[in-house]
Motif scaffolding. Sequence first.
Motif, PDB file in Angstrom:
ATOM      1  N   SER A   1       1.101   6.139   4.182  1.00 18.64           N
ATOM      2  CA  SER A   1       0.046   5.253   3.677  1.00 18.64           C
ATOM      3  C   SER A   1      -0.909   4.857   4.790  1.00 18.64           C
TER       4      SER A   1
ATOM      5  N   PRO B   1      -3.304  -0.833   6.976  1.00 18.71           N
ATOM      6  CA  PRO B   1      -4.283  -1.845   6.547  1.00 18.71           C
ATOM      7  C   PRO B   1      -5.081  -2.383   7.735  1.00 18.71           C
TER       8      PRO B   1
ATOM      9  N   GLY C   1      -3.274   5.583  -1.417  1.00 18.03           N
ATOM     10  CA  GLY C   1      -3.967   4.353  -1.796  1.00 18.03           C
ATOM     11  C   GLY C   1      -4.611   3.693  -0.589  1.00 18.03           C
ATOM     12  N   LYS C   2      -5.116   2.473  -0.799  1.00 21.14           N
ATOM     13  CA  LYS C   2      -5.747   1.738   0.289  1.00 21.14           C
ATOM     14  C   LYS C   2      -5.606   0.248   0.030  1.00 21.14           C
ATOM     15  N   PHE C   3      -5.221  -0.499   1.068  1.00 20.41           N
ATOM     16  CA  PHE C   3      -5.128  -1.950   0.943  1.00 20.41           C
ATOM     17  C   PHE C   3      -6.520  -2.541   1.137  1.00 20.41           C
ATOM     18  N   ARG C   4      -6.960  -3.285   0.151  1.00 22.53           N
ATOM     19  CA  ARG C   4      -8.345  -3.766   0.158  1.00 22.53           C
ATOM     20  C   ARG C   4      -8.556  -4.976   1.057  1.00 22.53           C
ATOM     21  N   GLY C   5      -7.476  -5.676   1.336  1.00 26.90           N
ATOM     22  CA  GLY C   5      -7.612  -6.878   2.149  1.00 26.90           C
ATOM     23  C   GLY C   5      -7.403  -6.591   3.620  1.00 26.90           C
ATOM     24  N   LYS C   6      -6.870  -7.606   4.322  1.00 27.79           N
ATOM     25  CA  LYS C   6      -6.679  -7.498   5.758  1.00 27.79           C
ATOM     26  C   LYS C   6      -5.408  -8.222   6.149  1.00 27.79           C
TER      27      LYS C   6
ATOM     28  N   VAL D   1       0.857  -1.188   0.000  1.00 26.92           N
ATOM     29  CA  VAL D   1       0.000   0.000   0.000  1.00 26.92           C
ATOM     30  C   VAL D   1       0.891   1.237   0.000  1.00 26.92           C
TER      31      VAL D   1
END
Length: 426
Positions: free
Chosen positions: A116, A119, A98-103, A94
């Motif tokens: 950033s 997450p 932006g953005k981390f879509r998961g975990k 990330v």
Amino acid sequence: MPHHRDDSPEIDEGISYTGYQDALNLVYANVHPIASEELPLHACAGRIVAEDLIAIIDNPSTDVSLKDGFAVRSADVDAASLQRPARLPVIGSVFAGGKFRGKVTPRTAVKICSGSPIPAGADAVVSDEFCQETASEVLVHAHAEPGRNILRAGEDVAAGSIIVQQGRTLLPGYLGLAAAGGLSRARVYRKPRIAVIAIGDEVVAPGKKLRPGQLYASNLVTTCAWLAAFGTTYDTAVIPDDKAAIQTALLKHVSSADAVITSGGAWGSERDLVVGVLDELGWNKFFHHVRMGPGKGISFGLLQGKPVFCLPGGPASNEKAFLQFALAGVVRLGGQMKHPLPTFTARLTHNIKGRHLNWTEFKDAYLSQNADGSYLVTPYRNLSRLQSIAKATCLICIPEGRDSLSAGEMVTVQLLAPTLECEPHR
């Protein structure tokens, strides 16, 4: 401009003098900030804010990383060391904006850049310097407690918090913080416009031809230079010792300026007409003569609701009266409530004597510095009044109640220079 007299050490017993602090309090009580204006933040540096600046958003808006490295679960690296690194699969990356879509799940990591968003699932960031990345995993060589290298949402500035309180000076760092808090403009006090009127048949505007017995208006230049140094605009006029001319100039300038400063014509002879003209115009006079040396001939009042400061013409008297009272009033018009001359403590090098126990005395002086970094203050001794004014970097105050100060005392001085420049003490 040199005038026909300066303050003498003698005290005229026939004059009613106001104490220095009482006179200053009268200025403070009767001079108030003028109108405010709204400006873009970048145009507000050095201005006085007219209302609290309140953040409208959190900054950062979400938890962000303070380091380049890897977002992890703290529990997964609790026992990590150089000898026994924690091996964590890297499941993504990330970047700022932006953005981390998961975990971040147990025993995984996400590569992250400074700035950033953190997450979901991660509660710490391990800096790059403690990590060794391979094609598919990262070896973490140090532990990271919960919150390590994370800047929480709103930690720089929280929505609804006061960034700058009304009456404070807007410094660049505060303006950046205001921008981070979602603001783009600020309401600040308007800079005042001052009329400076030099009075005297012997006074000539710089650049014009002198006749025998005439002098250039050096006080006018010094006063305007001080005003410019404080970001204040001004208009000037040079007027002869003539009642009609003085009255015309006062009425003209008081209608367009926020305050009027006159120079010369402020003492007691029949040729010193300014206060008499103001009396005839019905001004509200608060004091005329102050127990202060130099500068005892100053007068202050309101004409048509505008502050008017009448300064004596002698260079030393003019400068001290301007700095102690007129400049204090000018900056107050612009919203600054404290005295414009910052104070500093230094050790006095020579004995100095004042004129009277019940008077406040100001002495031109300069600062020097010992090898150990401590500051010394030395009275400036020169028969030339203009040389003394030009070369002084501070003023020593002999306060009311003291008729002298002794070498070796720690004394409070008023700084005249925008930066503290000192010569090594010799």
